[in-house]
Design an enzyme around this catalytic site. Structure first.
Site, PDB file in Angstrom:
ATOM      1  N   LYS A  11       0.829  -1.212   0.000  1.00 44.30           N
ATOM      2  CA  LYS A  11       0.000   0.000   0.000  1.00 44.30           C
ATOM      3  C   LYS A  11       0.864   1.264   0.000  1.00 44.30           C
ATOM      4  O   LYS A  11       2.082   1.198   0.204  1.00 44.30           O
ATOM      5  CB  LYS A  11      -0.948  -0.075   1.202  1.00 44.30           C
ATOM      6  CG  LYS A  11      -1.954  -1.243   1.124  1.00 44.30           C
ATOM      7  CD  LYS A  11      -2.886  -1.255   2.338  1.00 44.30           C
ATOM      8  CE  LYS A  11      -3.937  -2.352   2.236  1.00 44.30           C
ATOM      9  NZ  LYS A  11      -4.900  -2.302   3.393  1.00 44.30           N
ATOM     10  N   TYR A  51     -12.763  -1.663  -3.293  1.00 49.38           N
ATOM     11  CA  TYR A  51     -13.207  -1.814  -1.903  1.00 49.38           C
ATOM     12  C   TYR A  51     -14.718  -1.650  -1.756  1.00 49.38           C
ATOM     13  O   TYR A  51     -15.200  -1.300  -0.676  1.00 49.38           O
ATOM     14  CB  TYR A  51     -12.467  -0.824  -1.007  1.00 49.38           C
ATOM     15  CG  TYR A  51     -11.037  -1.217  -0.708  1.00 49.38           C
ATOM     16  CD1 TYR A  51     -10.753  -2.315   0.121  1.00 49.38           C
ATOM     17  CD2 TYR A  51      -9.964  -0.512  -1.230  1.00 49.38           C
ATOM     18  CE1 TYR A  51      -9.450  -2.683   0.409  1.00 49.38           C
ATOM     19  CE2 TYR A  51      -8.643  -0.872  -0.947  1.00 49.38           C
ATOM     20  CZ  TYR A  51      -8.404  -1.963  -0.122  1.00 49.38           C
ATOM     21  OH  TYR A  51      -7.105  -2.329   0.176  1.00 49.38           O
ATOM     22  N   THR A  93      -5.527  -7.466  10.586  1.00 50.17           N
ATOM     23  CA  THR A  93      -5.784  -6.145   9.995  1.00 50.17           C
ATOM     24  C   THR A  93      -5.188  -5.027  10.851  1.00 50.17           C
ATOM     25  O   THR A  93      -4.577  -4.092  10.334  1.00 50.17           O
ATOM     26  CB  THR A  93      -7.307  -5.926   9.860  1.00 50.17           C
ATOM     27  OG1 THR A  93      -7.861  -7.029   9.141  1.00 50.17           O
ATOM     28  CG2 THR A  93      -7.615  -4.636   9.140  1.00 50.17           C
ATOM     29  N   ARG A 104       2.512  -7.042   8.803  1.00 48.68           N
ATOM     30  CA  ARG A 104       1.833  -5.898   9.420  1.00 48.68           C
ATOM     31  C   ARG A 104       2.427  -5.556  10.781  1.00 48.68           C
ATOM     32  O   ARG A 104       2.546  -4.376  11.133  1.00 48.68           O
ATOM     33  CB  ARG A 104       0.330  -6.161   9.495  1.00 48.68           C
ATOM     34  CG  ARG A 104      -0.341  -5.958   8.118  1.00 48.68           C
ATOM     35  CD  ARG A 104      -1.759  -6.428   8.094  1.00 48.68           C
ATOM     36  NE  ARG A 104      -2.497  -5.968   6.925  1.00 48.68           N
ATOM     37  CZ  ARG A 104      -3.681  -6.451   6.571  1.00 48.68           C
ATOM     38  NH1 ARG A 104      -4.253  -7.423   7.295  1.00 48.68           N
ATOM     39  NH2 ARG A 104      -4.294  -5.987   5.497  1.00 48.68           N
ATOM     40  N   ASN A 114      -2.107  -0.037   6.995  1.00 54.03           N
ATOM     41  CA  ASN A 114      -1.587  -1.325   7.455  1.00 54.03           C
ATOM     42  C   ASN A 114      -0.718  -2.052   6.424  1.00 54.03           C
ATOM     43  O   ASN A 114      -0.629  -3.276   6.433  1.00 54.03           O
ATOM     44  CB  ASN A 114      -2.727  -2.207   7.969  1.00 54.03           C
ATOM     45  CG  ASN A 114      -3.770  -2.478   6.907  1.00 54.03           C
ATOM     46  OD1 ASN A 114      -3.624  -2.046   5.774  1.00 54.03           O
ATOM     47  ND2 ASN A 114      -4.787  -3.228   7.272  1.00 54.03           N
ATOM     48  N   HIS A 117      -2.119  -5.464   1.448  1.00 56.49           N
ATOM     49  CA  HIS A 117      -3.407  -6.117   1.219  1.00 56.49           C
ATOM     50  C   HIS A 117      -3.151  -7.580   0.916  1.00 56.49           C
ATOM     51  O   HIS A 117      -2.153  -7.919   0.282  1.00 56.49           O
ATOM     52  CB  HIS A 117      -4.103  -5.483   0.014  1.00 56.49           C
ATOM     53  CG  HIS A 117      -5.302  -6.256  -0.459  1.00 56.49           C
ATOM     54  ND1 HIS A 117      -6.535  -6.142   0.150  1.00 56.49           N
ATOM     55  CD2 HIS A 117      -5.455  -7.179  -1.452  1.00 56.49           C
ATOM     56  CE1 HIS A 117      -7.390  -6.958  -0.454  1.00 56.49           C
ATOM     57  NE2 HIS A 117      -6.764  -7.592  -1.429  1.00 56.49           N
ATOM     58  N   GLU A 128      -9.524  -9.850  -7.956  1.00 52.92           N
ATOM     59  CA  GLU A 128      -8.598  -8.740  -7.679  1.00 52.92           C
ATOM     60  C   GLU A 128      -7.380  -8.778  -8.605  1.00 52.92           C
ATOM     61  O   GLU A 128      -6.897  -7.730  -9.054  1.00 52.92           O
ATOM     62  CB  GLU A 128      -8.181  -8.784  -6.207  1.00 52.92           C
ATOM     63  CG  GLU A 128      -9.354  -8.474  -5.272  1.00 52.92           C
ATOM     64  CD  GLU A 128      -9.057  -8.733  -3.805  1.00 52.92           C
ATOM     65  OE1 GLU A 128      -9.955  -8.501  -2.987  1.00 52.92           O
ATOM     66  OE2 GLU A 128      -7.933  -9.174  -3.463  1.00 52.92           O
TER      67      GLU A 128
END
Ligand code: IDP
Ligand code: MG
Length: 139
Positions: A11, A51, A93, A104, A114, A117, A128
């Site tokens: 991310k 999302y 998460t 994470r 975080n 994905h 995806e």
């Protein structure tokens, strides 16, 4: 439905902080083969679609802002039992709840930002992956 592929995004926070190399090293050292990979940036429309399942959640606007604010590394990964094993590798998460040694735990700042994905099912891994890559970009 194949069970040996998952989809990931490193991310914007991971790219901003220079964690891409370390995270990819951890992913490949854990037995995942990179099938497809690119540096890309999601538009607001892309993030809202990707999302969409979260559109009623209170954090949806914040999530779309975060995921579109800079480039991400998108990748398709291959390994037996890929979806479950990758979710184990990335951890919970909320990094505060993530197990020691997970991506994470090591690189995420908060439940919102975080770091990575990971797809949550074989079906979503296929959806995806196809969202970000054409067939000719998969190896
Ligand atoms: P996951 O990424 O572990 O599957 P989801 O519940 O599917 O978690 O949420 C998708 C993403 O939305 C999370 O990775 C995180 O970036 C963000 N998110 C989830 N819960 C919260 C929250 O309570 N506050 C802010 N952002 C959140
Ligand atoms: Mg999820």
């Amino acid at each position: 439905m194949r069970t040996d592929r998952t989809f990931t995004m490193l991310k914007p926070d991971s790219v901003e902080k220079g964690h891409v190399g370390a995270i990819l090293e951890k992913i490949t050292a854990s037995g995942f083969r990179i099938v497809a990979m690119k540096l890309t940036q999601m538009t607001t429309a892309d993030a809202k679609e990707f999302y969409a399942i979260h559109k009623e959640r209170p954090f949806f606007g914040e999530l779309v802002e975060y995921m579109t604010r800079g480039p991400i590394v998108a990748a398709i990964l291959e390994k037996d039992n890929a979806v479950e094993d990758f979710r184990t590798l990335i951890g919970a998460t909320n990094p505060a709840d993530a197990a020691e040694g997970t991506i994470r735990k090591m690189y995420a700042a908060s439940i919102g930002e975080n770091a990575v994905h990971g797809s949550d099912s074989d079906e979503n891994a296929a959806i995806e992956g196809a969202f970000h890559f054409a067939g000719r970009e998969m190896f």
